[in-house]
Enzyme design. Sequence first.
Site, PDB file in Angstrom:
ATOM      1  N   GLY A 145     -10.256   5.854   2.263  1.00 16.96           N
ATOM      2  CA  GLY A 145      -9.325   6.668   1.506  1.00 16.96           C
ATOM      3  C   GLY A 145      -8.544   5.814   0.525  1.00 16.96           C
ATOM      4  O   GLY A 145      -8.489   4.594   0.646  1.00 16.96           O
ATOM      5  N   CYS A 146      -7.940   6.462  -0.465  1.00 18.33           N
ATOM      6  CA  CYS A 146      -7.214   5.720  -1.493  1.00 18.33           C
ATOM      7  C   CYS A 146      -5.994   5.020  -0.900  1.00 18.33           C
ATOM      8  O   CYS A 146      -5.839   3.802  -1.040  1.00 18.33           O
ATOM      9  CB  CYS A 146      -6.821   6.644  -2.648  1.00 18.33           C
ATOM     10  N   TYR A 147      -5.143   5.777  -0.224  1.00 18.36           N
ATOM     11  CA  TYR A 147      -3.960   5.152   0.377  1.00 18.36           C
ATOM     12  C   TYR A 147      -4.347   4.066   1.391  1.00 18.36           C
ATOM     13  O   TYR A 147      -3.769   2.971   1.374  1.00 18.36           O
ATOM     14  CB  TYR A 147      -3.090   6.207   1.063  1.00 18.36           C
TER      15      TYR A 147
END
EC number: 1.2.1.38
Lengths: 346, 346, 346, 346
Positions: free
Chosen positions: B149-151
């Site tokens: 995921g990005c985060y």
Amino acid sequence: MVKVGIVGSTGYAGGELVRILARHKEADIIWYGSRSYIDQKYARVYRNMFQIVDASCMDDNMEELASQVDVIFTATPQGLCSSLINEEILSRVKIIDLSADYRIKDVKTYEEWYKIEHKSPEFIKEAVYGLCEINREDVKKARLVANPGCYPTCSTLSIYPLVKEGIIDANTIIIDAKSGTSGAGRGAKVDNLFCEVNENIKAYGVTTHRHTPEIEEQLSYAACEDVNIIFTPHLVPMNRGILITAYASLKREVSYEEVKEIYDKYYNDEVFVRVLEKDLTPETKWVEGSNYVDVNFKIDTRTKRIVMMGAMDNLVKGAAGQAVQNMNLMFGLDEGMGLELIPMFP
Amino acid sequence: MVKVGIVGSTGYAGGELVRILARHKEADIIWYGSRSYIDQKYARVYRNMFQIVDASCMDDNMEELASQVDVIFTATPQGLCSSLINEEILSRVKIIDLSADYRIKDVKTYEEWYKIEHKSPEFIKEAVYGLCEINREDVKKARLVANPGCYPTCSTLSIYPLVKEGIIDANTIIIDAKSGTSGAGRGAKVDNLFCEVNENIKAYGVTTHRHTPEIEEQLSYAACEDVNIIFTPHLVPMNRGILITAYASLKREVSYEEVKEIYDKYYNDEVFVRVLEKDLTPETKWVEGSNYVDVNFKIDTRTKRIVMMGAMDNLVKGAAGQAVQNMNLMFGLDEGMGLELIPMFP
Amino acid sequence: MVKVGIVGSTGYAGGELVRILARHKEADIIWYGSRSYIDQKYARVYRNMFQIVDASCMDDNMEELASQVDVIFTATPQGLCSSLINEEILSRVKIIDLSADYRIKDVKTYEEWYKIEHKSPEFIKEAVYGLCEINREDVKKARLVANPGCYPTCSTLSIYPLVKEGIIDANTIIIDAKSGTSGAGRGAKVDNLFCEVNENIKAYGVTTHRHTPEIEEQLSYAACEDVNIIFTPHLVPMNRGILITAYASLKREVSYEEVKEIYDKYYNDEVFVRVLEKDLTPETKWVEGSNYVDVNFKIDTRTKRIVMMGAMDNLVKGAAGQAVQNMNLMFGLDEGMGLELIPMFP
Amino acid sequence: MVKVGIVGSTGYAGGELVRILARHKEADIIWYGSRSYIDQKYARVYRNMFQIVDASCMDDNMEELASQVDVIFTATPQGLCSSLINEEILSRVKIIDLSADYRIKDVKTYEEWYKIEHKSPEFIKEAVYGLCEINREDVKKARLVANPGCYPTCSTLSIYPLVKEGIIDANTIIIDAKSGTSGAGRGAKVDNLFCEVNENIKAYGVTTHRHTPEIEEQLSYAACEDVNIIFTPHLVPMNRGILITAYASLKREVSYEEVKEIYDKYYNDEVFVRVLEKDLTPETKWVEGSNYVDVNFKIDTRTKRIVMMGAMDNLVKGAAGQAVQNMNLMFGLDEGMGLELIPMFP
């Protein structure tokens, strides 16, 4: 390998030259000129270049530069390039000037609109106006290229074919232009602060903007007569992008197909000019970060006028990208080398 | 030449995959999957690709895709990839899933936080968590990669070295994250309208965001114990970029040099992680459009805590760029191929 | 009618004072101080005031001002108010200082964090910290009010009740704050140019921001002990608004209802503090242009911590609005007079 | 006290009506109509109104509304008001329609440009076009007011005096307009997502925008002849504001003073139209949140044309503010009541 020097490498256009040339297979920047940041690491000023560029900024010594590089880009305010240049330098190095110093052939017009004295008018005649799509062959042979202004590039490419083909009355042209704020440069001015620009739009330089005579000159060549236009730029709350919306009276009734054919004739072989499909309007976001100019038009049968539109990234095709395109032509490289930049969306 | 299929090519992450792969020397996109735009020209949906991509969108038929390509990217909502995949497909094609379906090893945790039933839990164990800097060797051998995921990418890379080296108490970690709006996807929702996001900042998913267990799992591996953190994302009025500001208690007194050395140890050989110089804080603008993560830290002797910071482009290193990095590893290509993207500034 | 003088009327906070006071029924601005724009029409500097304010800017002569007005607002950089003030002036006029000069009771702390010498420490003790919701009665009697900083106002109001009631461990507090760019002032700096701020987010002043001791002092009063916190501000690409996201460890298990009751106890009678309904998070857009602070919280049972959030317009409740609220209290007017501003959306 | 009902109170224009009327001394909203949010608290939809408005949304029952209120604002899409209205309703309640249904006197023109059938053409003749500065006396006596469109308000007020006085050739008028995104409404559309609008500018509705005939009708009245214009709107990445830049050929040589005198003649007594000082160009930021229209002009002697400019907040003078101005006139109140809004800067 083309050895490159950049005078004014820490302005926005200079920074964009570095971004593009750092990935250019046949160019090597060896001089990062910047009066404001001498001896500072370039990557401290433009931190995107951290671990990509290791060099430090140097001063603007053109004489020394000329002995070390093959081409100098001057991304500096008006008047600087013309005050530094001389025959000795020009005999040793090619120059691509991103300022307005050599764009206008009539020195009086230049001095009138720019309110400064031209320091080396003797080179104006020799300088080639580097709008590649129009002056390609001359650029190839040039020592000194006047890289076109951002507004003139987008305006001329959007309008030129219809003037050249005599479809529109050139003296009825009105250009309403909108630009992102990077066009205003990286100088510390209250007017360009975030809070002053954000959530705001305004016209500036109404009837007096200095790109007016530059556009007029190019359109005059196409029209084979003196052309006067109105050009009104606006400041838009975005970083990059120029959109021009131009209006002119049609000389006669024309069909969509007829006009489309004209644009296609001029641009089908051009890599960087994209004539959009019917009813699509150019948007700056679709060209951001790239060397493309997207153009299209709409005929208004009610008023017998035509609306011509163009969108472009002011820092790429409007400055650094076009400068590299000129460099490629001048050094016999593939015209699009280093410019295979795909627009970034969103 | 790696033949590529993209399922979900018209979301923002899908669009970014196309932007990157279109200039990748060893990859060739031959399937632009998009349920919403079947049979429409891809370049009508993403007009930046006009005259670059000529193909039309196709449906999401994984079986057919598996017979035509070498690798499938699934840039689709949670639950889709896991419902389409099977052993037959996996035996013929490599899969890089940009959704969360195979990121979390404990299926119960997945189902609890995502509120959906997992359709193919049998592949979870095999799937490799594609955070290249940490799992490089496993990625090289993987058939199925769970693209982070990005985060979690930005958080883990910013924090991981200090947990691994036992400098901070992992259970005191608080991650305050800020993301541009492209992270919210291209779905038509009132909450993501320009006027709702612009001139606004808000936290969302406070204590409940689904990236929390993903980050916790990765940090738990580093800490060799179960880790619980607080993770709070915020929506920022910009298109791209994630900034994380993380806080943790120091287990003992440490000097700047000591901590710097740890970061350097983990990242000096990494192309895409840049440890900034002292006192510089990461900014999203300096990595925009690139695959870089910029990290740095600041010790607070007053409170015996440390602030860890990371900045990244959520669509590149946080999605499409990292996916291509994984592809490169899986196919024995140079890890950075196609990712020589210089951050665009401004 | 209260006669008002503003020193520093052409900064953003000064401009906001003018916007608010121009519609205040019991106040009359008679002195628009501005060193930078002496003798220029105020409405040429702040063109929103065209045909509303006819006056011209004047210098900063405090002595003369004191003889003409009932109250002076000093919306100037640190150090100016404290260098101009004296007993003679204070005996004739009330002063509301929007700078930090009198906010911190310990002069050493002030000098350490602000790196300047305090020019009139003799007035520090007398000065009342003008956080109306907490010090209302003292403000009513004050001659000299230290108008709180923007971050401290939002932080303190969001956190104060839980510290005061002993629900959280004050020394575990971490405040992650986000501010619009007007907080950086109207000075011409490259860092605050549109192109540098737009499409960007960054932390600044990490562990060293000067609002830290101000917040600590207020929370120390509530906690009845010395409190040390971490405070990290971030610059957000928007004009107005502050959002704070604060974290702390709970001293004991608490329910939503219990905590809600505490916030209600402190704020139910307050006009300008709105405790939001369950699960709604504060957003800066919903308070823009108004004097409101929206607060809420979320308990994280997994980590035994609580997240406290507050949103506010930094120029209104964070500066000019609170200053007017203080003026109202000092002159026996209705506390909300002139502050009936409804947030503007979108 | 005027009892007010709003049909469509949860669109952006409806929300702005609520913001303005909530502080209007002689108006009382008693019906918050909203099909989409029936029975939901208004302050949950527009959270700026929390603790200000306690009411819930109701349906759009015009019959019932007519028996309860003195005036109905219809802030709804084209076609709705005209389908709900009848003589019975009009005999009991005044109506201010913010849609286009009664703006255009020729029903065929309406149906042609709007592509819908008009449901109650019998009321078109009676309806008064509510551009207060021009039709003030008729508005006072009206039962049914057609509140002007946003672009037509700004365009007409900027151009009208010069057409009326015969200074310009009305058939040469070209209006290049730029609008903030709130003008596109609060509907969930991909085109209006933050990431699609931000960092972008585009023209839309080129030669076909439906405000064209509305502007032409008003200018035709002034010119005493049929007028055809080109009108090109652009979408700008900002929430609020319209800027129009209009061009026309001068019929004869005029001086700055002569033209200034004409504007002054028309607007010196107008509270909400501000004719700027020489060489200042209107900017949307200086009128944001207020009911002002700022206008100015520039003569281009080179091309014998004139550039006319106007800036306005599209949701205030372009919608809700002008609607309240009309209400004030219709009920014999002070024209500016409730509209003492000072533009918010920055």
